[in-house]
Enzyme design. Structure first.
Site, PDB file in Angstrom:
ATOM      1  N   GLU A  61       0.805  -1.224   0.000  1.00 19.82           N
ATOM      2  CA  GLU A  61       0.000   0.000   0.000  1.00 19.82           C
ATOM      3  C   GLU A  61       0.836   1.271   0.000  1.00 19.82           C
ATOM      4  O   GLU A  61       0.320   2.357  -0.261  1.00 19.82           O
ATOM      5  CB  GLU A  61      -0.957   0.003   1.197  1.00 19.82           C
ATOM      6  CG  GLU A  61      -2.079  -1.012   1.099  1.00 19.82           C
ATOM      7  CD  GLU A  61      -1.645  -2.443   1.401  1.00 19.82           C
ATOM      8  OE1 GLU A  61      -2.197  -3.365   0.764  1.00 19.82           O
ATOM      9  OE2 GLU A  61      -0.761  -2.640   2.260  1.00 19.82           O
ATOM     10  N   CYS A  83       8.999  -2.927   6.211  1.00 22.14           N
ATOM     11  CA  CYS A  83       9.884  -4.072   6.332  1.00 22.14           C
ATOM     12  C   CYS A  83       9.142  -5.322   5.887  1.00 22.14           C
ATOM     13  O   CYS A  83       8.011  -5.574   6.316  1.00 22.14           O
ATOM     14  CB  CYS A  83      10.343  -4.213   7.778  1.00 22.14           C
ATOM     15  SG  CYS A  83      11.396  -5.647   8.047  1.00 22.14           S
ATOM     16  N   VAL A  84       9.793  -6.091   5.029  1.00 20.39           N
ATOM     17  CA  VAL A  84       9.262  -7.373   4.582  1.00 20.39           C
ATOM     18  C   VAL A  84      10.298  -8.430   4.954  1.00 20.39           C
ATOM     19  O   VAL A  84      11.439  -8.376   4.488  1.00 20.39           O
ATOM     20  CB  VAL A  84       8.998  -7.378   3.063  1.00 20.39           C
ATOM     21  CG1 VAL A  84       8.327  -8.679   2.638  1.00 20.39           C
ATOM     22  CG2 VAL A  84       8.159  -6.174   2.643  1.00 20.39           C
ATOM     23  N   ILE A  85       9.900  -9.351   5.814  1.00 21.80           N
ATOM     24  CA  ILE A  85      10.792 -10.430   6.244  1.00 21.80           C
ATOM     25  C   ILE A  85      10.347 -11.714   5.557  1.00 21.80           C
ATOM     26  O   ILE A  85       9.162 -12.053   5.566  1.00 21.80           O
ATOM     27  CB  ILE A  85      10.762 -10.598   7.781  1.00 21.80           C
ATOM     28  CG1 ILE A  85      11.228  -9.298   8.461  1.00 21.80           C
ATOM     29  CG2 ILE A  85      11.641 -11.772   8.206  1.00 21.80           C
ATOM     30  CD1 ILE A  85      11.120  -9.318   9.983  1.00 21.80           C
ATOM     31  N   HIS A  91       4.808 -15.169  -1.044  1.00 17.87           N
ATOM     32  CA  HIS A  91       4.250 -13.831  -0.813  1.00 17.87           C
ATOM     33  C   HIS A  91       5.365 -12.797  -0.647  1.00 17.87           C
ATOM     34  O   HIS A  91       5.227 -11.652  -1.078  1.00 17.87           O
ATOM     35  CB  HIS A  91       3.347 -13.858   0.427  1.00 17.87           C
ATOM     36  CG  HIS A  91       2.652 -12.562   0.693  1.00 17.87           C
ATOM     37  ND1 HIS A  91       1.693 -12.050  -0.159  1.00 17.87           N
ATOM     38  CD2 HIS A  91       2.773 -11.676   1.707  1.00 17.87           C
ATOM     39  CE1 HIS A  91       1.255 -10.899   0.317  1.00 17.87           C
ATOM     40  NE2 HIS A  91       1.897 -10.642   1.455  1.00 17.87           N
ATOM     41  N   ASN A 115      13.406   5.041  -1.243  1.00 15.88           N
ATOM     42  CA  ASN A 115      12.822   3.736  -0.916  1.00 15.88           C
ATOM     43  C   ASN A 115      13.551   3.122   0.265  1.00 15.88           C
ATOM     44  O   ASN A 115      14.690   2.691   0.142  1.00 15.88           O
ATOM     45  CB  ASN A 115      12.876   2.803  -2.121  1.00 15.88           C
ATOM     46  CG  ASN A 115      12.139   1.496  -1.882  1.00 15.88           C
ATOM     47  OD1 ASN A 115      11.696   1.208  -0.771  1.00 15.88           O
ATOM     48  ND2 ASN A 115      12.021   0.701  -2.924  1.00 15.88           N
ATOM     49  N   ARG A 129      19.463  -2.961  10.115  1.00 17.18           N
ATOM     50  CA  ARG A 129      19.263  -1.982   9.048  1.00 17.18           C
ATOM     51  C   ARG A 129      18.417  -0.794   9.500  1.00 17.18           C
ATOM     52  O   ARG A 129      18.607   0.321   9.044  1.00 17.18           O
ATOM     53  CB  ARG A 129      18.649  -2.662   7.828  1.00 17.18           C
ATOM     54  CG  ARG A 129      19.673  -3.514   7.088  1.00 17.18           C
ATOM     55  CD  ARG A 129      19.022  -4.543   6.162  1.00 17.18           C
ATOM     56  NE  ARG A 129      20.038  -5.269   5.411  1.00 17.18           N
ATOM     57  CZ  ARG A 129      20.830  -6.208   5.912  1.00 17.18           C
ATOM     58  NH1 ARG A 129      20.751  -6.531   7.192  1.00 17.18           N
ATOM     59  NH2 ARG A 129      21.719  -6.819   5.155  1.00 17.18           N
TER      60      ARG A 129
END
Length: 183
Positions: A61, A83-85, A91, A115, A129
């Site tokens: 989103e 954050c995408v783990i 997915h 970004n 990070r």
């Protein structure tokens, strides 16, 4: 390992007029998102800018919120944070690729976006990070947006007359019964 690398950092840009950015964050991992936001805010304030903050449900989103804000408001730039783990399904790839691709496409259309959506294998990588005293990727994303705003201000008013784009006074309208007309 990346933590031991040293990286060159550009000098912070300066501005003759104030800059205002929108930070769009997906706080799915709230502690990580809070650190990313703290780093971004500190960098924006250090450059003399101001910012607003909005939260969205997830990384997918973030680009949509930026597009809505760009159509509806007057921000100079945007900072995308989240954050995408990696999990057990594909997915992860969808979220990483699609959010990054959308942000990149908006950037190529002229939006100034930093970004800072982390894409990591595990929580520890994300924590390092996002930490403002370690890799400070939130601050880095804000710095990227600020540098793009500086470039836009430097070159934004310049036109080269390249290609098929003619100066507005050169456009000719179709002739009418009263003879040729110019715009």
């Amino acid at each position: 390992m990346a933590a031991h690398e040293t990286h060159y950092t550009l000098d912070r840009p300066s501005f003759d007029k104030p800059v205002k950015l929108l930070i769009v964050v997906a706080p799915y991992y709230k502690d990580i998102a809070d650190n990313l936001v703290a780093g971004a805010r500190a960098e924006i304030e250090a450059a003399g800018g101001t910012c607003d903050l909005i939260e969205v449900p997830g990384a997918l989103e973030v680009p949509t919120a930026i597009a809505i804000a760009d159509r509806s408001s007057n921000f100079d730039g945007y900072v995308a944070l989240g954050c995408v783990i990696r999990g057990e399904t594909t997915h992860y790839e969808t979220v990483c690729n699609d959010s990054s691709r959308a942000i990149q496409l908006m950037g190529l259309q002229g939006l100034c976006i930093g970004n800072g959506i982390l894409t990591v294998e595990n929580r520890k990588q994300a924590e390092v990070r996002a930490d403002t005293k370690d890799q400070n990727k939130g601050g880095g994303a804000a710095a990227a947006a600020l540098h793009l705003i500086a470039l836009t201000r430097k070159w934004g008013a310049q036109t080269k007359g390249v290609g098929f784009k003619a100066p507005s006074e050169a456009y000719k309208l179709a002739a009418s019964d009263n003879g040729p007309t110019t715009a």
